[in-house]
Design a protein around this motif. Structure first.
Motif, PDB file in Angstrom:
ATOM      1  N   VAL A  70      41.902  16.250  22.733  1.00  0.00           N
ATOM      2  CA  VAL A  70      43.161  16.296  23.479  1.00  0.00           C
ATOM      3  C   VAL A  70      43.423  17.742  23.867  1.00  0.00           C
ATOM      4  O   VAL A  70      43.409  18.635  23.026  1.00  0.00           O
ATOM      5  N   GLN A  71      43.672  17.980  25.160  1.00  0.00           N
ATOM      6  CA  GLN A  71      43.805  19.343  25.650  1.00  0.00           C
ATOM      7  C   GLN A  71      45.261  19.759  25.874  1.00  0.00           C
ATOM      8  O   GLN A  71      45.641  20.889  25.589  1.00  0.00           O
ATOM      9  N   LYS A  72      46.069  18.843  26.387  1.00  0.00           N
ATOM     10  CA  LYS A  72      47.466  19.210  26.632  1.00  0.00           C
ATOM     11  C   LYS A  72      48.347  17.966  26.683  1.00  0.00           C
ATOM     12  O   LYS A  72      47.884  16.857  26.952  1.00  0.00           O
ATOM     13  N   ILE A  73      49.628  18.174  26.397  1.00  0.00           N
ATOM     14  CA  ILE A  73      50.631  17.114  26.468  1.00  0.00           C
ATOM     15  C   ILE A  73      51.828  17.682  27.236  1.00  0.00           C
ATOM     16  O   ILE A  73      52.436  18.667  26.805  1.00  0.00           O
ATOM     17  N   TYR A  74      52.145  17.071  28.372  1.00  0.00           N
ATOM     18  CA  TYR A  74      53.278  17.517  29.189  1.00  0.00           C
ATOM     19  C   TYR A  74      54.342  16.427  29.196  1.00  0.00           C
ATOM     20  O   TYR A  74      54.053  15.256  29.444  1.00  0.00           O
ATOM     21  N   GLY A  75      55.585  16.839  28.923  1.00  0.00           N
ATOM     22  CA  GLY A  75      56.699  15.911  28.960  1.00  0.00           C
ATOM     23  C   GLY A  75      57.477  16.054  30.258  1.00  0.00           C
ATOM     24  O   GLY A  75      57.548  17.150  30.843  1.00  0.00           O
ATOM     25  N   TYR A  76      58.106  14.939  30.716  1.00  0.00           N
ATOM     26  CA  TYR A  76      58.840  14.947  31.978  1.00  0.00           C
ATOM     27  C   TYR A  76      60.138  14.149  31.822  1.00  0.00           C
ATOM     28  O   TYR A  76      60.286  13.327  30.910  1.00  0.00           O
ATOM     29  N   ALA A  77      61.026  14.385  32.765  1.00  0.00           N
ATOM     30  CA  ALA A  77      62.298  13.651  32.804  1.00  0.00           C
ATOM     31  C   ALA A  77      62.601  13.268  34.246  1.00  0.00           C
ATOM     32  O   ALA A  77      62.019  13.828  35.190  1.00  0.00           O
ATOM     33  N   PHE A 120      43.055  14.451  28.105  1.00  0.00           N
ATOM     34  CA  PHE A 120      41.995  14.504  27.105  1.00  0.00           C
ATOM     35  C   PHE A 120      40.636  14.409  27.778  1.00  0.00           C
ATOM     36  O   PHE A 120      40.526  14.095  28.966  1.00  0.00           O
ATOM     37  N   ARG A 121      39.628  14.663  27.008  1.00  0.00           N
ATOM     38  CA  ARG A 121      38.249  14.502  27.478  1.00  0.00           C
ATOM     39  C   ARG A 121      37.373  14.113  26.298  1.00  0.00           C
ATOM     40  O   ARG A 121      37.727  14.314  25.133  1.00  0.00           O
ATOM     41  N   GLN A 122      36.233  13.533  26.620  1.00  0.00           N
ATOM     42  CA  GLN A 122      35.258  13.258  25.578  1.00  0.00           C
ATOM     43  C   GLN A 122      34.748  14.598  25.045  1.00  0.00           C
ATOM     44  O   GLN A 122      34.592  15.557  25.790  1.00  0.00           O
ATOM     45  N   LYS A 123      34.523  14.663  23.767  1.00  0.00           N
ATOM     46  CA  LYS A 123      34.030  15.914  23.196  1.00  0.00           C
ATOM     47  C   LYS A 123      32.679  16.256  23.800  1.00  0.00           C
ATOM     48  O   LYS A 123      31.854  15.377  24.036  1.00  0.00           O
ATOM     49  N   PRO A 124      32.458  17.544  24.095  1.00  0.00           N
ATOM     50  CA  PRO A 124      31.195  17.950  24.717  1.00  0.00           C
ATOM     51  C   PRO A 124      29.996  17.500  23.899  1.00  0.00           C
ATOM     52  O   PRO A 124      30.021  17.520  22.670  1.00  0.00           O
ATOM     53  N   ILE A 125      28.969  17.048  24.609  1.00  0.00           N
ATOM     54  CA  ILE A 125      27.742  16.628  23.945  1.00  0.00           C
ATOM     55  C   ILE A 125      26.897  17.868  23.683  1.00  0.00           C
ATOM     56  O   ILE A 125      26.529  18.604  24.600  1.00  0.00           O
ATOM     57  N   ILE A 126      26.636  18.115  22.412  1.00  0.00           N
ATOM     58  CA  ILE A 126      25.861  19.289  22.018  1.00  0.00           C
ATOM     59  C   ILE A 126      24.459  18.837  21.636  1.00  0.00           C
ATOM     60  O   ILE A 126      24.280  18.065  20.690  1.00  0.00           O
ATOM     61  N   ILE A 127      23.489  19.283  22.409  1.00  0.00           N
ATOM     62  CA  ILE A 127      22.099  18.956  22.117  1.00  0.00           C
ATOM     63  C   ILE A 127      21.525  20.102  21.298  1.00  0.00           C
ATOM     64  O   ILE A 127      21.268  21.189  21.822  1.00  0.00           O
ATOM     65  N   GLU A 128      21.389  19.870  20.009  1.00  0.00           N
ATOM     66  CA  GLU A 128      20.917  20.920  19.130  1.00  0.00           C
ATOM     67  C   GLU A 128      19.389  20.938  19.102  1.00  0.00           C
ATOM     68  O   GLU A 128      18.747  19.902  19.013  1.00  0.00           O
ATOM     69  N   LYS A 129      18.882  22.137  19.163  1.00  0.00           N
ATOM     70  CA  LYS A 129      17.439  22.301  19.051  1.00  0.00           C
ATOM     71  C   LYS A 129      17.058  22.240  17.582  1.00  0.00           C
ATOM     72  O   LYS A 129      17.613  22.968  16.753  1.00  0.00           O
ATOM     73  N   GLU A 173      51.225  22.065  24.481  1.00  0.00           N
ATOM     74  CA  GLU A 173      52.314  21.080  24.512  1.00  0.00           C
ATOM     75  C   GLU A 173      53.566  21.743  25.085  1.00  0.00           C
ATOM     76  O   GLU A 173      53.995  22.800  24.614  1.00  0.00           O
ATOM     77  N   LYS A 174      54.167  21.122  26.142  1.00  0.00           N
ATOM     78  CA  LYS A 174      55.389  21.692  26.712  1.00  0.00           C
ATOM     79  C   LYS A 174      56.115  20.664  27.563  1.00  0.00           C
ATOM     80  O   LYS A 174      55.551  19.652  27.991  1.00  0.00           O
ATOM     81  N   GLY A 175      57.392  20.948  27.829  1.00  0.00           N
ATOM     82  CA  GLY A 175      58.205  20.096  28.690  1.00  0.00           C
ATOM     83  C   GLY A 175      58.342  20.695  30.072  1.00  0.00           C
ATOM     84  O   GLY A 175      58.588  21.895  30.216  1.00  0.00           O
TER      85      GLY A 175
END
Length: 260
Positions: free
Chosen positions: A53-60, A119-128, A96-98
């Motif tokens: 989860v990257q950000k949460i914006y509230g509105y009115a 939100f976004r899917q967590k980055p896929i990390i291809i480990e060597k 997080e903000k209004g």
């Protein structure tokens, strides 16, 4: 093939970074989600434990005082933040903000009373995978040919005993791993002593047998193993030894490659 891999990596990167959003709705002048949205948020949380989860914006909506609506929208964003936290969603780096009435454009004002989480899917990390560590003993055995003899390094016993010193046990497990990784390898385990021309208690044979028993008891087929002893008949340095180093070199257990 290289181009295909690069395209796949690019696709995975774009997919992993694609931002999505989920909207929670509120009733007029209320900072807790209405019943349908509260239920939807609960379901969303249970199904999205692995997202970022990257950000949460509230509105009115635009009814009422603008400053009050800023405060109301902030409380709506905080409500969602707390629900995510209660649901064990990682919110440590969430913005997080209004934003008050900044998106109050809908004909249906109910749609302006909201909080939106991005939100976004967590980055896929291809480990060597790390390169396997090739020990000096493994290298010698791998490169050896039939008939070669290799002293097991750092293999020491209690004085006049076939009991391996605790600090020498790792090299036995190293030899065990080599045997397991090379199923065609067959060896003859050979014991030697130092310091005396006549062996009195068969200690060289007992030490060779100790290594044989360790490998067999840990899953190595006995048909791949044999053992024998030579006492002091095949010293590296002639008897009597002149230094402690010469004694250590003579007091040894070797393996002879029977098949590799």
């Amino acid at each position: 093939m290289k181009r295909l891999f690069l395209l796949l990596a690019l696709y995975l990167s774009i997919f992993a970074n694609a931002q999505e959003k989920f909207t929670v709705y509120f009733d007029f002048d209320i900072d807790e989600a209405n019943d349908p949205s509260a239920m939807s948020l609960s379901e969303w949380i249970s199904e999205h434990k692995d997202v970022e989860v990257q950000k949460i914006y509230g509105y009115a909506d635009s009814i009422g005082n603008a400053l009050y609506n800023i405060d109301l929208s902030e409380r709506r964003a905080m409500y969602v933040f707390e629900k995510l936290k209660e649901g064990n969603i990682d919110v440590a780096n969430v913005e997080e903000k209004g934003l008050g009435e900044s998106e109050a454009f809908s004909i249906e004002r109910a749609k302006d009373r909201k909080a939106v989480l991005y939100f976004r899917q967590k980055p896929i990390i291809i480990e060597k995978k790390p390169e396997p560590v090739v020990t000096e003993l493994a290298k010698k055995i791998t490169e050896a040919v039939k008939g070669d003899k290799i002293a097991i390094p750092r293999l020491h016993f209690f004085d006049n005993s076939d009991l391996v010193l605790p600090e020498s046990r790792p090299v036995l497990y190293e030899l065990l791993a080599i045997m397991k990784n090379n199923p065609n390898l067959r060896i003859d385990i050979q014991g030697h002593i130092c310091c005396q021309k006549i062996e009195t208690n068969q200690i060289s044979q007992k030490r060779a047998l100790a290594v044989y028993a360790f490998l067999k008891n840990n899953g190595i087929d006995r048909m791949r193993l044999s053992y024998q002893s030579f006492g002091s008949s095949k010293p590296v340095y002639p008897l009597p030894e002149k230094t402690e180093e010469e004694k250590v070199a003579n007091r040894r257990v070797e393996i002879e490659i029977i098949e590799n």
